[in-house]
Design a protein around this motif. Structure first.
Motif, PDB file in Angstrom:
ATOM      1  N   PHE A  50       0.848  -1.182   0.000  1.00 53.37           N
ATOM      2  CA  PHE A  50       0.000   0.000   0.000  1.00 53.37           C
ATOM      3  C   PHE A  50       0.886   1.235   0.000  1.00 53.37           C
ATOM      4  O   PHE A  50       2.042   1.188   0.412  1.00 53.37           O
ATOM      5  CB  PHE A  50      -0.987   0.004   1.163  1.00 53.37           C
ATOM      6  CG  PHE A  50      -0.378   0.176   2.525  1.00 53.37           C
ATOM      7  CD1 PHE A  50       0.258  -0.877   3.139  1.00 53.37           C
ATOM      8  CD2 PHE A  50      -0.447   1.386   3.191  1.00 53.37           C
ATOM      9  CE1 PHE A  50       0.822  -0.729   4.400  1.00 53.37           C
ATOM     10  CE2 PHE A  50       0.111   1.538   4.452  1.00 53.37           C
ATOM     11  CZ  PHE A  50       0.755   0.482   5.054  1.00 53.37           C
ATOM     12  N   ILE A  71      -3.099   3.922  -2.895  1.00 53.48           N
ATOM     13  CA  ILE A  71      -3.065   2.732  -3.742  1.00 53.48           C
ATOM     14  C   ILE A  71      -2.784   1.517  -2.867  1.00 53.48           C
ATOM     15  O   ILE A  71      -2.086   1.612  -1.852  1.00 53.48           O
ATOM     16  CB  ILE A  71      -1.984   2.854  -4.843  1.00 53.48           C
ATOM     17  CG1 ILE A  71      -0.622   3.179  -4.229  1.00 53.48           C
ATOM     18  CG2 ILE A  71      -2.368   3.903  -5.867  1.00 53.48           C
ATOM     19  CD1 ILE A  71       0.510   3.195  -5.218  1.00 53.48           C
ATOM     20  N   SER A  72      -3.342   0.378  -3.233  1.00 55.78           N
ATOM     21  CA  SER A  72      -3.131  -0.810  -2.400  1.00 55.78           C
ATOM     22  C   SER A  72      -3.467  -2.065  -3.172  1.00 55.78           C
ATOM     23  O   SER A  72      -4.245  -2.047  -4.130  1.00 55.78           O
ATOM     24  CB  SER A  72      -3.987  -0.743  -1.138  1.00 55.78           C
ATOM     25  OG  SER A  72      -5.350  -0.791  -1.465  1.00 55.78           O
ATOM     26  N   ASP A  91      -7.885  -4.732  -4.908  1.00 56.77           N
ATOM     27  CA  ASP A  91      -7.155  -3.567  -5.389  1.00 56.77           C
ATOM     28  C   ASP A  91      -7.989  -2.313  -5.143  1.00 56.77           C
ATOM     29  O   ASP A  91      -9.214  -2.394  -5.069  1.00 56.77           O
ATOM     30  CB  ASP A  91      -6.909  -3.677  -6.907  1.00 56.77           C
ATOM     31  CG  ASP A  91      -5.995  -4.824  -7.260  1.00 56.77           C
ATOM     32  OD1 ASP A  91      -4.845  -4.809  -6.834  1.00 56.77           O
ATOM     33  OD2 ASP A  91      -6.457  -5.756  -7.952  1.00 56.77           O
ATOM     34  N   GLU A  92      -7.318  -1.171  -5.060  1.00 57.63           N
ATOM     35  CA  GLU A  92      -8.065   0.091  -5.074  1.00 57.63           C
ATOM     36  C   GLU A  92      -8.568   0.322  -6.487  1.00 57.63           C
ATOM     37  O   GLU A  92      -8.053  -0.257  -7.439  1.00 57.63           O
ATOM     38  CB  GLU A  92      -7.167   1.239  -4.618  1.00 57.63           C
ATOM     39  CG  GLU A  92      -6.559   2.084  -5.727  1.00 57.63           C
ATOM     40  CD  GLU A  92      -5.401   1.357  -6.417  1.00 57.63           C
ATOM     41  OE1 GLU A  92      -4.985   0.284  -5.929  1.00 57.63           O
ATOM     42  OE2 GLU A  92      -4.905   1.857  -7.452  1.00 57.63           O
ATOM     43  N   ASN A  93      -9.607   1.156  -6.634  1.00 61.13           N
ATOM     44  CA  ASN A  93     -10.093   1.583  -7.938  1.00 61.13           C
ATOM     45  C   ASN A  93      -9.192   2.713  -8.407  1.00 61.13           C
ATOM     46  O   ASN A  93      -9.203   3.805  -7.834  1.00 61.13           O
ATOM     47  CB  ASN A  93     -11.555   2.031  -7.802  1.00 61.13           C
ATOM     48  CG  ASN A  93     -12.145   2.517  -9.095  1.00 61.13           C
ATOM     49  OD1 ASN A  93     -11.447   3.085  -9.931  1.00 61.13           O
ATOM     50  ND2 ASN A  93     -13.427   2.308  -9.272  1.00 61.13           N
ATOM     51  N   GLU A  99     -11.331   5.006  -4.861  1.00 67.11           N
ATOM     52  CA  GLU A  99     -12.048   4.300  -3.797  1.00 67.11           C
ATOM     53  C   GLU A  99     -11.497   2.881  -3.643  1.00 67.11           C
ATOM     54  O   GLU A  99     -10.749   2.401  -4.487  1.00 67.11           O
ATOM     55  CB  GLU A  99     -13.552   4.260  -4.100  1.00 67.11           C
ATOM     56  CG  GLU A  99     -14.205   5.625  -4.118  1.00 67.11           C
ATOM     57  CD  GLU A  99     -14.083   6.349  -2.778  1.00 67.11           C
ATOM     58  OE1 GLU A  99     -14.207   5.681  -1.744  1.00 67.11           O
ATOM     59  OE2 GLU A  99     -13.831   7.566  -2.772  1.00 67.11           O
ATOM     60  N   ALA A 100     -11.897   2.209  -2.559  1.00 64.85           N
ATOM     61  CA  ALA A 100     -11.447   0.840  -2.316  1.00 64.85           C
ATOM     62  C   ALA A 100     -12.258  -0.127  -3.167  1.00 64.85           C
ATOM     63  O   ALA A 100     -13.324   0.210  -3.684  1.00 64.85           O
ATOM     64  CB  ALA A 100     -11.599   0.483  -0.836  1.00 64.85           C
ATOM     65  N   GLY A 138     -13.348  -5.232   1.247  1.00 67.17           N
ATOM     66  CA  GLY A 138     -12.147  -4.532   0.796  1.00 67.17           C
ATOM     67  C   GLY A 138     -11.025  -4.771   1.785  1.00 67.17           C
ATOM     68  O   GLY A 138     -11.249  -5.267   2.892  1.00 67.17           O
ATOM     69  N   GLY A 165      -6.952   2.142   3.658  1.00 62.85           N
ATOM     70  CA  GLY A 165      -7.842   1.297   2.865  1.00 62.85           C
ATOM     71  C   GLY A 165      -9.239   1.278   3.457  1.00 62.85           C
ATOM     72  O   GLY A 165      -9.819   2.326   3.748  1.00 62.85           O
ATOM     73  N   ASN A 166      -9.792   0.076   3.630  1.00 61.78           N
ATOM     74  CA  ASN A 166     -11.125  -0.132   4.196  1.00 61.78           C
ATOM     75  C   ASN A 166     -11.006  -0.085   5.721  1.00 61.78           C
ATOM     76  O   ASN A 166     -10.915  -1.123   6.374  1.00 61.78           O
ATOM     77  CB  ASN A 166     -11.638  -1.493   3.711  1.00 61.78           C
ATOM     78  CG  ASN A 166     -12.996  -1.859   4.274  1.00 61.78           C
ATOM     79  OD1 ASN A 166     -13.695  -1.036   4.867  1.00 61.78           O
ATOM     80  ND2 ASN A 166     -13.376  -3.121   4.088  1.00 61.78           N
ATOM     81  N   ASN A 219     -11.791   4.135   0.937  1.00 65.95           N
ATOM     82  CA  ASN A 219     -10.337   4.097   0.827  1.00 65.95           C
ATOM     83  C   ASN A 219      -9.817   5.274   1.631  1.00 65.95           C
ATOM     84  O   ASN A 219      -9.600   6.347   1.088  1.00 65.95           O
ATOM     85  CB  ASN A 219      -9.911   4.164  -0.639  1.00 65.95           C
ATOM     86  CG  ASN A 219      -8.499   3.650  -0.853  1.00 65.95           C
ATOM     87  OD1 ASN A 219      -7.941   2.985   0.026  1.00 65.95           O
ATOM     88  ND2 ASN A 219      -7.932   3.939  -1.992  1.00 65.95           N
TER      89      ASN A 219
END
Lengths: 307, 307, 307
Positions: B2, B33-34, B61-63, B68-69, C76, C91-92, C135
């Motif tokens: 991440f 990012i992740s 994955d992130e979008n 978004e997640a 997520g 993240g989530n 996110n």
């Protein structure tokens, strides 16, 4: 497990070159077949010795229509409480038929595609490997040579597809009794599904016999199903065999047929060859025919392994 | 892994305040990012020493569009049989290009966003981490300094998007040979995809060279792709470098470009700093341009860890 | 966990006998309730002692509307870096409210269906068990008797649901401070969500107090929420209790209400009985009412177990 599968006149849904998809088109008769199955189990035991467990299944199958791969799916959850000979399952469970001794018998093929139950048209309660399944309850009690099972599946249906419509219940239940005497096991089960809003109920009665004599295992199957379609109602019958040919190889065979006009008839043979370490070669060859329709030959061969 | 990712002129799909969604809108250039990746592997070995394994991947994955997640996804399953230098994969597999030595080379950035292969426009067979992938077969055989690979992916397409339409096959296959002499590895691969209903076939030929000299690693890449769009056909070329700067830090660089009018050009640099315990800091800075379009700067920085 | 749940006037979406589905229809008040929850965690630690971890949750719940089972879902991913008293999640993630000491207090019932926070109408940042979640980033720092938390969630919205529409940010953030003196813990948190395109922002302020005296635990809750709907704005307040009745049994109670016209009022009691081995019996009985609407009685009973 994975291998090669042949199905005469295979059809499926594929992408079109001008966009969109086309269903019911001819696809390759011979495809790569595969199944990845992982049970995600959790277990806890109380100080009093009651065992509680929960299961979700992760499973990926090939698409049998167009021969493409499929993503892995997660099932609904099953919860169990076990104490001595008593077992109670709740959630995405199998009912008394799916748990019945010798219901499936010996099914030839890597994909178990031939069964003595071929002509049964009643939809009984079974664990869903790739869907939510039913939110039902199953009881099982074993004492000495006897075992009893019963399941109940609550369901509600609406009269019309409008918000706030009237509802009625379409519950489904089944019961079974099993008796083992020496190397013979006899099992009897009955189940019914209520049709909401005054529809006729569906029923199924099954009697199975299974016997082991040294290297030989045989099962007999007789059933009577009463479902909505008249051309599927009636008696279903069949048998299956397994014979150990030496230490590592087993031959299997099964036959299933029914008395109704459009019942499905199946027969076939198969083999299992144990390679050790939880790995075995499997294959089968069989024929399926629904009513007066065309026969379709099906065969497969591949590797099955446990991890 | 991440971290933080920057992309010049990032666009994506977001929710609208009056309901619905809007695509192609400006979003934050800098986002979190992740990637969470877990391989679910099962293995069994026969008494004869043949290893069978199966894999399903779970990945979140992130979008990258709206920052978004994303929920974790399950892949299709891959099955393998391995015996000595021979390996056979079936299901959701990677083909000869995706397995080719030095195809990817050293890719700078936490997200490997710069590659020497930037101008390749052919779509080869690769494992799908979050989808079903192709139901294909891949063979690999290694003997001494030589290795060979080949894959075959069966595909059926319909002529129109109507039920029961005519079908034709659009199979895809590739082969490769790899030779290692001292600290240099040379690899050559060829692949083609048949277009159904008389369409022209797509092809790709790739030659790679990789060499290790002490703390230095370098790769060279030359390819020729022939795809449907004329403005993407032609030669693709590039190189990549990695240099160990002391015990824990590695610098990376890559450049990729092509001869076609609309080929993508990429170049950039990156670093990897090992923190021990399977954890490393990673980052990169690069530039991407397609044909005569605008250059877009991209950069990222973050933590990569294995578990 | 699984058991039986009762909800007065339960409604849901069910299949219709003439195809399609019907929403908002009367369903069985008493259904099988269940939750399967598995945290998939990965951890790595650098040589310098920084711990990195990642989590994806796999969860299956029953459908509380129609009483059917649901497939397991993947969440997520959440990523964490932990060093001493400092923790950073990305993240989530859960924000400062969801992590706030005594925010939830003692919630009666197998399903925790009664809470002191019943009248809070602000939507704060929380980990999503079955969806992607936000996110976002969450910071936590603990030093001596003090702890601080803060989260930030970046969000972009479009003005209209058309491609390339104008965008504005609707970011959400919150902060918290917690102080523990002896057996009493006091916590204060504030958060706000910006509404894009000049809309009024939403805010929430929460003060909690929690105290342990031997077998007794009690919490107090006061909050002020300012959201878009005027009939939900205002003060929310409540309390909760837990009392250990002997070695294995705990009684719980909670009450929550608010000053706004349409705030939700909840009160109820529950019990927990420990069976050892990570298994406990749980149940609850409570009442929920929104504004001047009808009261709805809810009750449940079942088994909770950890694995």
């Amino acid at each position: 497990r994975f291998g090669i599968g042949y199905l005469e006149d295979r059809t499926g849904t594929v992408d079109s070159i001008d966009g969109g998809t086309a269903s019911g088109v001819d696809t390759d008769n011979t495809i790569l077949i595969s199944r990845f199955r992982l049970n995600i189990d959790g277990t806890a035991e109380t100080d009093g010795g009651v065992e509680f467990s929960a299961r979700v299944r992760l499973q990926a199958d090939e698409n049998a229509g167009n021969g493409e791969a499929g993503t892995a799916q997660l099932s609904g959850a099953r919860f169990s409480a076990i104490y001595g000979g008593l077992r109670v399952d709740a959630g995405n469970v199998s009912g008394a038929f799916d748990n019945l001794a010798n219901y499936y018998g010996n099914e030839p093929g890597l994909e178990f595609f031939i069964g003595q139950y071929a002509a049964v048209d009643y939809s009984f309660l079974a664990f869903s490997s790739t869907g939510a399944g039913s939110n039902a309850v199953f009881f099982q009690y074993a004492v000495g040579d006897f075992a009893f099972g019963a399941s109940y599946d609550q369901a509600t249906f609406a009269e019309t597809a409008t918000a706030g419509a009237d509802t009625d219940s379409g519950d489904r239940w089944d019961i079974s009794a099993t008796y083992t005497f020496g190397n013979v096991t006899a099992a009897l089960a009955y189940g019914q599904t209520d049709r909401p809003f005054g529809g006729e109920k569906d029923t199924l009665t099954v009697l199975t016999l299974g016997a082991d004599f040294g290297d030989f295992n045989g099962t007999l199957f007789v059933a009577d199903d009463d479902v909505a379609a008249d051309n599927l109602n009636g008696t279903a019958y069949g048998f299956s065999l397994a014979y150990n040919l030496g230490a590592a190889t087993t031959l299997t065979a099964a036959y299933g047929d029914g008395s109704a006009d459009d019942d499905t008839q199946q027969y076939g043979i198969g083999f299992i060859h144990d390679l050790g370490g939880g790995v075995s070669l499997k294959g089968g060859l069989g024929n399926t025919k629904a009513g007066d329709g065309d026969s379709r030959v099906r065969a497969d061969f591949g590797v099955n392994f446990n991890f």
